[in-house]
Design a protein around this motif. Structure first.
Motif, PDB file in Angstrom:
ATOM      1  N   ALA A 135      68.270 104.782  64.664  1.00 49.27           N
ATOM      2  CA  ALA A 135      66.979 104.355  64.102  1.00 49.27           C
ATOM      3  C   ALA A 135      66.295 105.480  63.340  1.00 49.27           C
ATOM      4  O   ALA A 135      65.323 105.238  62.619  1.00 49.27           O
ATOM      5  CB  ALA A 135      66.059 103.858  65.222  1.00 49.27           C
ATOM      6  N   ARG A 136      66.786 106.696  63.497  1.00 51.39           N
ATOM      7  CA  ARG A 136      66.204 107.821  62.761  1.00 51.39           C
ATOM      8  C   ARG A 136      66.752 107.817  61.331  1.00 51.39           C
ATOM      9  O   ARG A 136      67.767 108.449  61.031  1.00 51.39           O
ATOM     10  CB  ARG A 136      66.527 109.146  63.445  1.00 51.39           C
ATOM     11  CG  ARG A 136      65.762 109.396  64.750  1.00 51.39           C
ATOM     12  CD  ARG A 136      66.058 110.794  65.264  1.00 51.39           C
ATOM     13  NE  ARG A 136      65.386 111.120  66.504  1.00 51.39           N
ATOM     14  CZ  ARG A 136      64.206 111.761  66.590  1.00 51.39           C
ATOM     15  NH1 ARG A 136      63.582 112.129  65.474  1.00 51.39           N
ATOM     16  NH2 ARG A 136      63.688 112.040  67.761  1.00 51.39           N
ATOM     17  N   ARG A 138      64.268 107.745  58.544  1.00 49.56           N
ATOM     18  CA  ARG A 138      63.202 108.149  57.618  1.00 49.56           C
ATOM     19  C   ARG A 138      63.375 109.615  57.235  1.00 49.56           C
ATOM     20  O   ARG A 138      63.702 110.465  58.075  1.00 49.56           O
ATOM     21  CB  ARG A 138      61.830 107.902  58.252  1.00 49.56           C
ATOM     22  CG  ARG A 138      60.662 108.145  57.298  1.00 49.56           C
ATOM     23  CD  ARG A 138      59.367 107.585  57.870  1.00 49.56           C
ATOM     24  NE  ARG A 138      59.442 106.127  57.969  1.00 49.56           N
ATOM     25  CZ  ARG A 138      59.182 105.312  56.954  1.00 49.56           C
ATOM     26  NH1 ARG A 138      58.836 105.789  55.767  1.00 49.56           N
ATOM     27  NH2 ARG A 138      59.266 104.008  57.124  1.00 49.56           N
ATOM     28  N   HIS A 209      54.740 106.624  61.999  1.00 48.84           N
ATOM     29  CA  HIS A 209      56.050 105.967  62.030  1.00 48.84           C
ATOM     30  C   HIS A 209      56.768 106.074  63.374  1.00 48.84           C
ATOM     31  O   HIS A 209      57.719 105.345  63.616  1.00 48.84           O
ATOM     32  CB  HIS A 209      56.958 106.551  60.948  1.00 48.84           C
ATOM     33  CG  HIS A 209      56.467 106.338  59.565  1.00 48.84           C
ATOM     34  ND1 HIS A 209      56.419 105.088  58.977  1.00 48.84           N
ATOM     35  CD2 HIS A 209      55.980 107.203  58.632  1.00 48.84           C
ATOM     36  CE1 HIS A 209      55.933 105.196  57.738  1.00 48.84           C
ATOM     37  NE2 HIS A 209      55.657 106.464  57.521  1.00 48.84           N
ATOM     38  N   THR A 213      61.972 107.338  64.503  1.00 44.23           N
ATOM     39  CA  THR A 213      62.451 106.783  63.229  1.00 44.23           C
ATOM     40  C   THR A 213      62.675 107.859  62.166  1.00 44.23           C
ATOM     41  O   THR A 213      63.111 107.537  61.063  1.00 44.23           O
ATOM     42  CB  THR A 213      61.442 105.764  62.671  1.00 44.23           C
ATOM     43  OG1 THR A 213      60.241 106.450  62.239  1.00 44.23           O
ATOM     44  CG2 THR A 213      61.091 104.713  63.702  1.00 44.23           C
TER      45      THR A 213
END
Length: 439
Positions: A135-136, A138, A209, A213
Motif C-alpha cells: 500500500a506504500r 505515494r 495520507h 501509504t
C-alpha cells in the motif's frame, strides 16, 4: 521548407532546453575543450564556469580518462548487463560504494541522472511491496525540485516549466514546500540559518495520507537546476528523522552535489545525513561518457534477495547499463579525483569562491546570492521583458569568453574543481561588468 539560418545544417538538430529559433540566429558552437577552457568555432577560448552541465568536475580532456576510454573501446566496446557481467562493472561499483557512506554499499548502474531518478522511485516502490507493504505507493517530492525529465522525475520534480506541456503526471504524488526564503535568508553564506522547520511539512502530508501509504521522499540536498537552493541548517537531519519514524525511504538526488562539488564525496557525507537511496550521475565519469547509478543501503538491497535464487530480483535495467566504456571512464575519473585531491581542493577553495561571489552583493539588479562549496547562484530582479537579465548575462558572458548557466532570473556558477583563483576572479568580474551595463 527551409529556414533562414547561418548554416542549413543547423535545421536537422533539435536542441534540448533551448530556444531553437533564437539559437539559429546566432549559434554558440563549441569545437574543443581542455582543462578549464572550451574553444569555439571562431577560435576563441571560453572559460568553463559551469563544468559543462555541472559534470566536468576534473576539467576537460584529462589524460587518464581519455586513455581509459580509448583503451576500453578498442578492447571491450560493449557487453550486455542482463545475466552477464564484466570486470570493469564490478570494479566501478566497488569504487563508488567505497566513496558512499555506510550502509550505502550496493550500486545499480544506468545512463543518466534522469534514469537514476526513475530507477530510484521504482526501487522504492518494489522494496515496500517485497516487504508486504504494497500500500506504500505515494511518492513525495519538493517544489522546485529537479530529478530529471522522465515521467517519474517530472512527477516528483517541482519545476512547472518542465511539467506543464505533458498532461497528467504519476498518480499519488505530493510535494514539500521549497526552501527558498529571501525575506529571512537573502545573501546567506553557505547553508541558510532559517528554514529547518520546513521539513515538518512532511508530518502534515503523513497526517493527510497516513504513513502506511507513503513509499519515499526524494530531495536534492542542494537544489541545483532550479537556481542553487542550499538546504537550511538542520533541514536534512529533520527530514531523515521524520522518514525513519514513519518507515518512509529517503532518497537523496546527488546528481549535482556528488563528486566534490560541495567539497566532499557527497552532500550526505558533508552534512552527516545518510539516505536509503542515493542517485548519482554527471561527475561520476567527469561527463566523458554518459553514466548514472543508484547507491542503495544494505536493507534495501537485502529486501530484493529473499526470493528464489533463480528468479530475477529487479525486473529493470537498460541496454547500456554498466557499459564497459562508461565504467572505464568512471574508474579513471575516480583515480583522477583521488590523485589530485580534488574534493579537498574544492573545500579549500570554497571560502575564496564565496567571497568572490558575494562581492557582487551591491551590483545592479542583484537581489540574492547563494553559495555552497564551489556553487553560487546569483538571483536578479525580474523585469517585464520576456528575455530575463540572467539570459542576457549568459549571452554576453559567452561572447566575453566565460560560459555560465542561467535559469529564469538566476545565474549559476559551478566551475571544474581545478579552477584557479584568478579564474574565479575573472568569472565574477565578468558578471559584475555585464550587470552594470544592463537596464
Amino acid at each position: 521548407m527551409s529556414h533562414p539560418t547561418p548554416d542549413s545544417n543547423h535545421d536537422a538538430l533539435w536542441l534540448p532546453f533551448t530556444a531553437n529559433r533564437q539559437f539559429r540566429d546566432a549559434p554558440r558552437m563549441l569545437v574543443s575543450a581542455k582543462g578549464m577552457y572550451y574553444r569555439d568555432d571562431k577560435g576563441n577560448e571560453v572559460l568553463d564556469g559551469c563544468a559543462g552541465l555541472w559534470c566536468v568536475n576534473a576539467g576537460h580532456a584529462r589524460p587518464r580518462i581519455v586513455e581509459a576510454v580509448q583503451k576500453t573501446v578498442a578492447t571491450l566496446d560493449f557487453a550486455p548487463a542482463f545475466q552477464m557481467g564484466h570486470p570493469l562493472a564490478f570494479e566501478a561499483a566497488d569504487r563508488i560504494a567505497r566513496l558512499a557512506p555506510n550502509p550505502l554499499n550496493h550500486v545499480f548502474f544506468c545512463n543518466s541522472g534522469s534514469e537514476a531518478g526513475d530507477t530510484a522511485l521504482k526501487i522504492a516502490l518494489a522494496y515496500h511491496r517485497l516487504r508486504g507493504e504494497g500500500a506504500r505507493t505515494r511518492l513525495i517530492g519538493r517544489e522546485r525540485g529537479y530529478h530529471g525529465v522522465g515521467f517519474g522525475g517530472i512527477s516528483v520534480g517541482g519545476i512547472s516549466g518542465n511539467r506543464k506541456l505533458y498532461g497528467s503526471m504519476l498518480n499519488g504524488v505530493d510535494h514539500l514546500p521549497h526552501t527558498l526564503d529571501l525575506r529571512r535568508n537573502a545573501f546567506s553564506r553557505g547553508l541558510p540559518e532559517h528554514g529547518a522547520e520546513l521539513a515538518d511539512a512532511l508530518e502534515r502530508i503523513v497526517a493527510l495520507h497516513d504513513a502506511s501509504t507513503i513509499a519515499a521522499v526524494i530531495v536534492e540536498p542542494m537544489a541545483g537546476s532550479t537556481g542553487v537552493l542550499p538546504a537550511p541548517k538542520g533541514y536534512l537531519k529533520r527530514l531523515r528523522e521524520i522518514c525513519t519514524r514513519h518507515g518512509i525511504l529517503l532518497i537523496f538526488d546527488e546528481v549535482i552535489t556528488g563528486f566534490g562539488r560541495l567539497g566532499a564525496s557527497f552532500a550526505s557525507e558533508k552534512y552527516g545525513v545518510v539516505p536509503d537511496i542515493m542517485t548519482i550521475a554527471k561527475g561520476v565519469t567527469n561527463g566523458t561518457i554518459p553514466m548514472g547509478a543508484n547507491i542503495v543501503s544494505d536493507e534495501v538491497f537485502d529486501a530484493f534477495m529473499q526470493g528464489p535464487r533463480e528468479a530475477i530480483d529487479l525486473p529493470h535495467g537498460y541496454t547500456y547499463t554498466a557499459h564497459p566504456v562508461a565504467c572505464a571512464a568512471a574508474i579513471a575519473t575516480l583515480d583522477t579525483y583521488a590523485e589530485e585531491h580534488l574534493f579537498e581542493r574544492a573545500a579549500a577553495l570554497s571560502p575564496y569562491f564565496e567571497e568572490a561571489a558575494h562581492s557582487l552583493r551591491d551590483a545592479p539588479h542583484v537581489i540574492d546570492i547563494r553559495n555552497e562549496g564551489l556553487v553560487a547562484g546569483i538571483e536578479l530582479a525580474p523585469r517585464a521583458a520576456s528575455t530575463t537579465r540572467a539570459y542576457e548575462v549568459f549571452e554576453r558572458a559567452f561572447h566575453a569568453g566565460v560560459l555560465l548557466r542561467y535559469t529564469g532570473d538566476i545565474i549559476a556558477v559551478s566551475p571544474p574543481l581545478i579552477i584557479e583563483k584568478a579564474e574565479i576572479d575573472r568569472i565574477f568580474e565578468t558578471i559584475g561588468t555585464i550587470l552594470r551595463s544592463l537596464d
